[in-house]
Design a protein around this motif. Structure first.
Motif, PDB file in Angstrom:
ATOM      1  N   HIS A  66     -21.792  24.260  -3.284  1.00  0.00           N
ATOM      2  CA  HIS A  66     -23.143  24.663  -2.895  1.00  0.00           C
ATOM      3  C   HIS A  66     -24.199  23.884  -3.667  1.00  0.00           C
ATOM      4  O   HIS A  66     -24.028  23.590  -4.854  1.00  0.00           O
ATOM      5  CB  HIS A  66     -23.339  26.164  -3.136  1.00  0.00           C
ATOM      6  CG  HIS A  66     -22.433  27.028  -2.316  1.00  0.00           C
ATOM      7  ND1 HIS A  66     -22.494  27.083  -0.941  1.00  0.00           N
ATOM      8  CD2 HIS A  66     -21.437  27.872  -2.681  1.00  0.00           C
ATOM      9  CE1 HIS A  66     -21.582  27.921  -0.492  1.00  0.00           C
ATOM     10  NE2 HIS A  66     -20.917  28.407  -1.523  1.00  0.00           N
ATOM     11  N   PHE A  67     -25.298  23.606  -2.990  1.00  0.00           N
ATOM     12  CA  PHE A  67     -26.408  22.936  -3.657  1.00  0.00           C
ATOM     13  C   PHE A  67     -26.906  23.790  -4.813  1.00  0.00           C
ATOM     14  O   PHE A  67     -26.983  23.343  -5.946  1.00  0.00           O
ATOM     15  CB  PHE A  67     -27.542  22.660  -2.669  1.00  0.00           C
ATOM     16  CG  PHE A  67     -28.722  22.012  -3.318  1.00  0.00           C
ATOM     17  CD1 PHE A  67     -28.737  20.642  -3.526  1.00  0.00           C
ATOM     18  CD2 PHE A  67     -29.807  22.757  -3.761  1.00  0.00           C
ATOM     19  CE1 PHE A  67     -29.812  20.031  -4.164  1.00  0.00           C
ATOM     20  CE2 PHE A  67     -30.875  22.164  -4.394  1.00  0.00           C
ATOM     21  CZ  PHE A  67     -30.879  20.795  -4.595  1.00  0.00           C
ATOM     22  N   MET A 119     -34.446  15.150  -1.174  1.00  0.00           N
ATOM     23  CA  MET A 119     -33.381  16.066  -1.557  1.00  0.00           C
ATOM     24  C   MET A 119     -32.197  15.935  -0.599  1.00  0.00           C
ATOM     25  O   MET A 119     -32.379  15.883   0.625  1.00  0.00           O
ATOM     26  CB  MET A 119     -33.887  17.507  -1.566  1.00  0.00           C
ATOM     27  CG  MET A 119     -32.842  18.524  -1.985  1.00  0.00           C
ATOM     28  SD  MET A 119     -33.512  20.208  -2.152  1.00  0.00           S
ATOM     29  CE  MET A 119     -34.269  20.101  -3.776  1.00  0.00           C
ATOM     30  N   ALA A 120     -30.985  15.897  -1.163  1.00  0.00           N
ATOM     31  CA  ALA A 120     -29.735  15.884  -0.401  1.00  0.00           C
ATOM     32  C   ALA A 120     -29.039  17.215  -0.642  1.00  0.00           C
ATOM     33  O   ALA A 120     -28.667  17.524  -1.773  1.00  0.00           O
ATOM     34  CB  ALA A 120     -28.855  14.714  -0.835  1.00  0.00           C
ATOM     35  N   ILE A 121     -28.850  17.990   0.422  1.00  0.00           N
ATOM     36  CA  ILE A 121     -28.402  19.385   0.289  1.00  0.00           C
ATOM     37  C   ILE A 121     -27.034  19.573   0.918  1.00  0.00           C
ATOM     38  O   ILE A 121     -26.809  19.160   2.063  1.00  0.00           O
ATOM     39  CB  ILE A 121     -29.411  20.323   0.983  1.00  0.00           C
ATOM     40  CG1 ILE A 121     -30.806  20.152   0.358  1.00  0.00           C
ATOM     41  CG2 ILE A 121     -28.960  21.776   0.910  1.00  0.00           C
ATOM     42  CD1 ILE A 121     -31.936  20.600   1.251  1.00  0.00           C
ATOM     43  N   GLN A 122     -26.117  20.203   0.189  1.00  0.00           N
ATOM     44  CA  GLN A 122     -24.809  20.567   0.729  1.00  0.00           C
ATOM     45  C   GLN A 122     -24.571  22.048   0.519  1.00  0.00           C
ATOM     46  O   GLN A 122     -25.072  22.633  -0.443  1.00  0.00           O
ATOM     47  CB  GLN A 122     -23.689  19.743   0.082  1.00  0.00           C
ATOM     48  CG  GLN A 122     -23.086  20.285  -1.189  1.00  0.00           C
ATOM     49  CD  GLN A 122     -23.983  20.118  -2.416  1.00  0.00           C
ATOM     50  OE1 GLN A 122     -25.093  19.618  -2.326  1.00  0.00           O
ATOM     51  NE2 GLN A 122     -23.493  20.547  -3.577  1.00  0.00           N
ATOM     52  N   GLY A 123     -23.838  22.680   1.411  1.00  0.00           N
ATOM     53  CA  GLY A 123     -23.505  24.093   1.244  1.00  0.00           C
ATOM     54  C   GLY A 123     -24.742  24.973   1.193  1.00  0.00           C
ATOM     55  O   GLY A 123     -25.743  24.742   1.878  1.00  0.00           O
ATOM     56  N   ALA A 141     -29.414  17.076   4.927  1.00  0.00           N
ATOM     57  CA  ALA A 141     -28.421  18.122   4.687  1.00  0.00           C
ATOM     58  C   ALA A 141     -27.071  17.746   5.273  1.00  0.00           C
ATOM     59  O   ALA A 141     -26.981  16.911   6.185  1.00  0.00           O
ATOM     60  CB  ALA A 141     -28.893  19.446   5.300  1.00  0.00           C
ATOM     61  N   THR A 142     -26.027  18.378   4.764  1.00  0.00           N
ATOM     62  CA  THR A 142     -24.700  18.259   5.363  1.00  0.00           C
ATOM     63  C   THR A 142     -24.586  19.280   6.493  1.00  0.00           C
ATOM     64  O   THR A 142     -25.350  20.246   6.571  1.00  0.00           O
ATOM     65  CB  THR A 142     -23.605  18.537   4.324  1.00  0.00           C
ATOM     66  OG1 THR A 142     -23.832  19.833   3.747  1.00  0.00           O
ATOM     67  CG2 THR A 142     -23.598  17.485   3.225  1.00  0.00           C
ATOM     68  N   SER A 143     -23.610  19.067   7.356  1.00  0.00           N
ATOM     69  CA  SER A 143     -23.445  19.958   8.506  1.00  0.00           C
ATOM     70  C   SER A 143     -23.084  21.381   8.098  1.00  0.00           C
ATOM     71  O   SER A 143     -23.323  22.327   8.864  1.00  0.00           O
ATOM     72  CB  SER A 143     -22.377  19.392   9.454  1.00  0.00           C
ATOM     73  OG  SER A 143     -21.150  19.203   8.760  1.00  0.00           O
TER      74      SER A 143
END
Length: 285
Positions: A66-67, A119-123, A141-143
């Protein structure tokens, strides 16, 4: 724009290379929750980068599933929010207002920084992480990413920046639905609404794209980039007439003929242009 020595913090890893600063949240084992150290370190890092003059773009990414899970519960406990009765609740409330304003400043410095912040966001991007994200200029963002205004689920109103900024990024009806229900906003819907600019299949891909965009921004003249950021933010908060007037004043002082000449010359010579960095800002008198 040379390489810089990385700095170590308890919540972040910071690297600067070729005018691009990469801030990476490093507390993956705790889902990058926002401890007291986080609230101190982020503005210190951003303000330092802003004052250097040689940093032309900032990328913020994270680690783990998670981000960020948002505000760490220890912060609430430390401030006495979840229990205890102050001697004078009115006096305590006035002091608490200043604490909230201090938290707000942690993210406002991103908006005020002279360079764009990506910003690069995952989870999960949860609670305070939404405040964090909305203060940035560009979000990818990631999917599997999702956004949650978590505060309603723990009995409070979001107060660090989500509402004043999110209302300018997505339709008000969506802000209200998310704020009142605490539902998740999936990445694909966030893309449709314009909260994120693009969605990627993997964490590696979203970070790579964010860095690629930052490097592209760093290749432009920093004075024009910072001018664009100032005017875009000003336009968001002012009328068209006021913004046009402010833009005319800005250009009268900062329209840079030599920078334009370098752009034309570089294009004619089929080479990369070379622009001066922004001047360092010295603290104090």
């Amino acid at each position: 724009m040379g390489n810089e020595t990385p700095s170590d913090y308890s919540c972040f890893k910071v690297e600067v290379e070729a005018g691009v600063a990469h801030l990476k949240l490093i507390r993956a084992e705790s889902f990058n929750s926002m401890t007291r150290s986080f609230w101190r370190e982020l503005p210190a890092i951003v303000n330092d980068l802003d004052q250097r003059g040689g940093v032309r773009a900032i990328v913020i990414s994270s680690t783990g599933k998670h981000f960020s899970a948002g505000m760490d519960l220890s912060v609430f406990a430390d401030e006495g929010i979840t229990g205890g009765e102050p001697v004078d609740r009115h006096v305590a409330a006035e002091a608490f207002r200043h604490k909230v304003k201090g938290l707000q400043e942690t993210f406002s410095c991103l908006e005020r920084a002279r360079m764009p912040v990506i910003m690069a966001i995952q989870g999960g991007c949860i609670g305070g992480a939404v405040d964090f994200a909305t203060a940035c200029d560009i979000r990818y963002a990631t999917s599997d990413a999702y956004f949650v205004i978590q505060e309603i689920n723990i009995g409070m109103t979001a107060d660090v920046g989500t509402f004043p900024r999110l209302c300018k990024l997505i339709p008000e009806g969506w802000v209200k639905e998310l704020a009142y229900t605490g539902r998740k906003l999936p990445a694909q819907k966030a893309l449709e609404l314009g909260l994120v600019n693009a969605v990627f299949d993997s964490h590696e891909a979203v970070v790579a794209h964010a860095l690629e965009t930052a490097r592209e921004i760093a290749s432009k003249t920093p004075l024009a980039v910072t001018g664009s950021k100032v005017i875009i933010n000003y336009a968001r908060d002012h009328s068209v007439a006021d913004t046009l007037d402010y833009l005319a004043v800005w250009q009268s002082g900062m329209l840079a003929g030599p920078h334009m000449a370098e752009a034309f010359a570089a294009k004619a010579s089929k080479r990369e242009p070379v622009y001066p960095d922004l001047a360092p800002i010295k603290a104090g008198i």
